[in-house]
Design a protein around this motif. Structure first.
Motif, PDB file in Angstrom:
ATOM      1  N   GLY A  96       0.939  -1.277   0.062  1.00  0.00           N
ATOM      2  CA  GLY A  96       0.084  -0.130  -0.199  1.00  0.00           C
ATOM      3  C   GLY A  96       0.657   1.041   0.131  1.00  0.00           C
ATOM      4  O   GLY A  96       1.894   0.843   0.190  1.00  0.00           O
ATOM      5  N   PRO A  97       0.203   2.453   0.520  1.00  0.00           N
ATOM      6  CA  PRO A  97       1.657   3.700   0.110  1.00  0.00           C
ATOM      7  C   PRO A  97       2.349   3.653   1.117  1.00  0.00           C
ATOM      8  O   PRO A  97       3.322   3.921   0.752  1.00  0.00           O
ATOM      9  CB  PRO A  97      -0.516   4.954   0.440  1.00  0.00           C
ATOM     10  N   ARG A  98       2.599   3.159   2.220  1.00  0.00           N
ATOM     11  CA  ARG A  98       2.824   3.296   3.197  1.00  0.00           C
ATOM     12  C   ARG A  98       3.880   1.637   3.020  1.00  0.00           C
ATOM     13  O   ARG A  98       4.903   1.497   3.840  1.00  0.00           O
ATOM     14  CB  ARG A  98       2.571   3.544   4.108  1.00  0.00           C
ATOM     15  N   GLY A  99       3.403   0.869   2.612  1.00  0.00           N
ATOM     16  CA  GLY A  99       5.470  -0.280   2.059  1.00  0.00           C
ATOM     17  C   GLY A  99       4.413  -1.116   1.817  1.00  0.00           C
ATOM     18  O   GLY A  99       2.755  -1.601   2.502  1.00  0.00           O
ATOM     19  N   THR A 100       5.109  -2.265   2.486  1.00  0.00           N
ATOM     20  CA  THR A 100       4.411  -3.314   2.892  1.00  0.00           C
ATOM     21  C   THR A 100       3.721  -3.775   3.739  1.00  0.00           C
ATOM     22  O   THR A 100       4.346  -2.785   5.092  1.00  0.00           O
ATOM     23  CB  THR A 100       5.778  -4.378   2.061  1.00  0.00           C
ATOM     24  N   ARG A 101       2.245  -4.256   4.319  1.00  0.00           N
ATOM     25  CA  ARG A 101       1.700  -4.608   5.291  1.00  0.00           C
ATOM     26  C   ARG A 101       1.423  -6.029   6.231  1.00  0.00           C
ATOM     27  O   ARG A 101       0.857  -6.501   4.459  1.00  0.00           O
ATOM     28  CB  ARG A 101       1.070  -3.987   5.743  1.00  0.00           C
ATOM     29  N   LEU A 102       1.382  -6.147   6.996  1.00  0.00           N
ATOM     30  CA  LEU A 102       0.737  -7.730   6.932  1.00  0.00           C
ATOM     31  C   LEU A 102      -0.796  -8.100   6.599  1.00  0.00           C
ATOM     32  O   LEU A 102      -1.838  -6.435   6.243  1.00  0.00           O
ATOM     33  CB  LEU A 102       0.562  -8.034   8.599  1.00  0.00           C
ATOM     34  N   LEU A 103      -0.977  -8.705   5.706  1.00  0.00           N
ATOM     35  CA  LEU A 103      -2.135  -9.597   5.008  1.00  0.00           C
ATOM     36  C   LEU A 103      -2.918 -10.324   5.964  1.00  0.00           C
ATOM     37  O   LEU A 103      -4.170 -10.142   6.872  1.00  0.00           O
ATOM     38  CB  LEU A 103      -2.305  -9.444   3.700  1.00  0.00           C
ATOM     39  N   SER A 104      -1.955 -11.398   6.207  1.00  0.00           N
ATOM     40  CA  SER A 104      -2.733 -12.630   6.800  1.00  0.00           C
ATOM     41  C   SER A 104      -1.441 -13.168   7.609  1.00  0.00           C
ATOM     42  O   SER A 104      -0.208 -13.075   7.335  1.00  0.00           O
ATOM     43  CB  SER A 104      -3.237 -13.560   6.261  1.00  0.00           C
ATOM     44  N   LEU A 105      -1.634 -13.755   9.283  1.00  0.00           N
ATOM     45  CA  LEU A 105      -1.292 -14.718   9.923  1.00  0.00           C
ATOM     46  C   LEU A 105      -1.821 -15.579  10.453  1.00  0.00           C
ATOM     47  O   LEU A 105      -2.635 -15.260  11.020  1.00  0.00           O
ATOM     48  CB  LEU A 105      -0.423 -13.757  10.487  1.00  0.00           C
ATOM     49  N   TYR A 106      -0.873 -17.047  10.449  1.00  0.00           N
ATOM     50  CA  TYR A 106      -1.110 -17.954  10.962  1.00  0.00           C
ATOM     51  C   TYR A 106      -0.216 -18.233  11.600  1.00  0.00           C
ATOM     52  O   TYR A 106       0.888 -18.477  10.487  1.00  0.00           O
ATOM     53  CB  TYR A 106      -2.275 -18.874  10.176  1.00  0.00           C
ATOM     54  N   GLN A 107      -0.786 -19.136  12.909  1.00  0.00           N
ATOM     55  CA  GLN A 107       0.196 -20.168  13.562  1.00  0.00           C
ATOM     56  C   GLN A 107      -0.036 -21.025  14.328  1.00  0.00           C
ATOM     57  O   GLN A 107      -1.370 -20.781  15.100  1.00  0.00           O
ATOM     58  CB  GLN A 107       1.305 -18.730  14.463  1.00  0.00           C
ATOM     59  N   ASP A 108       0.458 -22.538  13.734  1.00  0.00           N
ATOM     60  CA  ASP A 108      -0.111 -23.529  14.896  1.00  0.00           C
ATOM     61  C   ASP A 108       0.895 -24.486  15.411  1.00  0.00           C
ATOM     62  O   ASP A 108       1.781 -24.008  14.916  1.00  0.00           O
ATOM     63  CB  ASP A 108      -0.697 -24.043  13.803  1.00  0.00           C
TER      64      ASP A 108
END
Length: 280
Positions: A31-43
């Motif tokens: 986005g305009p501010r660079g790379t950002r988190l879309l999704s995260l999963y941990q198990d």
């Protein structure tokens, strides 16, 4: 003498050993501010942390809360960088592969880079302990214009303890594709034989080795600069084929290997440096 029911049951039912299982997934958006988190999963024992940085890239730290892996343990990492984004992946510490009683530890990594995205795959070293067994796969898919910097380093035993881990075993498979077409493949196997460890054309008595790979249109242009950074009288070499720049390094121990590869990774990473955890 008659046996109790408890004794009979205990002998007839095999004991199931507790095993570590981990799955971590992360995806980005640009986005305009660079790379950002879309999704995260941990198990399971897989955890992912996102430290604050001053970069336009998103940095993710992969953590194995089990503290290491042994026979029968499995760990899986998946990461996807959306078009135009920049994702940096590293680990909190060296991954330790401990002695196995029979089965192998398995680590599978899958990376996907969208159009014009860049992924830095920069895990810290993997340490193989005596009688350890590791099967590792790395599968990477690059879209049109996507670039990659990847490093994998292996240490045989702990330097401080004087270990050599001469019977450690490793199977390592890399497959990298561009738009579904295979562009890089390698398969390495360490069976724990004296020929592998001491052969002059193989490890030549060294206890640490690494591969650094950059896939980008500027691979050939960077080769001369990289070769200027290679110290004399060391077992390290670089070559470029098309858009692939490959560096292989051997060293007598982990500290010597780091001194060889850290300046090179800093030159080839998308951000021009290493994650802070490499320096702690």
């Amino acid at each position: 003498m008659k046996k109790s029911v408890k004794e009979i049951v205990n002998k007839s039912i095999p004991v199931a050993m507790q095993r570590a299982r981990g799955l971590g997934r992360i995806a980005t958006q640009f986005g305009p501010r660079g790379t950002r988190l879309l999704s995260l999963y941990q198990d399971g024992c897989a955890k992912i942390r996102l430290p604050n940085t001053h970069s336009q890239a998103l940095e993710a730290v992969l953590i194995n809360t089990a503290g290491g892996l042994t026979g029968g343990d499995t760990m899986e990492w998946r990461a996807e960088a959306s078009p135009d984004s920049h994702l940096v992946l590293t680990t909190q510490a060296c991954e330790r592969i401990y002695k196995s009683t029979g089965d192998v530890a398995r680590v599978a990594t899958r990376l996907i880079a969208g159009e014009n995205a860049h992924i830095d795959w920069l895990p810290q070293e993997t340490i193989l302990f005596d009688a350890s067994k590791l099967s590792r796969t790395i599968d990477i898919d690059l879209a049109q214009g996507a670039t990659l910097t990847a490093v994998e380093a292996v240490l045989l035993g702990r330097d401080a303890m004087g270990e050599e881990a001469r019977n450690a075993q490793l199977t390592d498979q890399w497959r990298i594709r561009r738009n579904g077409r295979l562009i890089h493949a390698e398969a390495n196997q360490l069976c724990g034989t004296s020929m592998e460890r001491d052969g002059i054309s193989l490890l030549a008595g060294m206890r640490a080795f690494a591969t650094i790979l950059r896939i980008a249109p500027d691979a050939a242009a960077r080769l001369d600069r990289i070769r200027q950074l290679l110290p004399d009288d060391t077992k390290i070499a670089a070559s470029a084929i098309g858009d692939r720049l490959i560096i292989r390094a051997l060293a007598p121990n982990g500290l010597a290997l780091r001194r060889l590869i850290v300046p090179l990774i800093a030159q080839l990473s998308g951000g021009g440096g290493l994650p802070r955890l490499w320096h702690t």
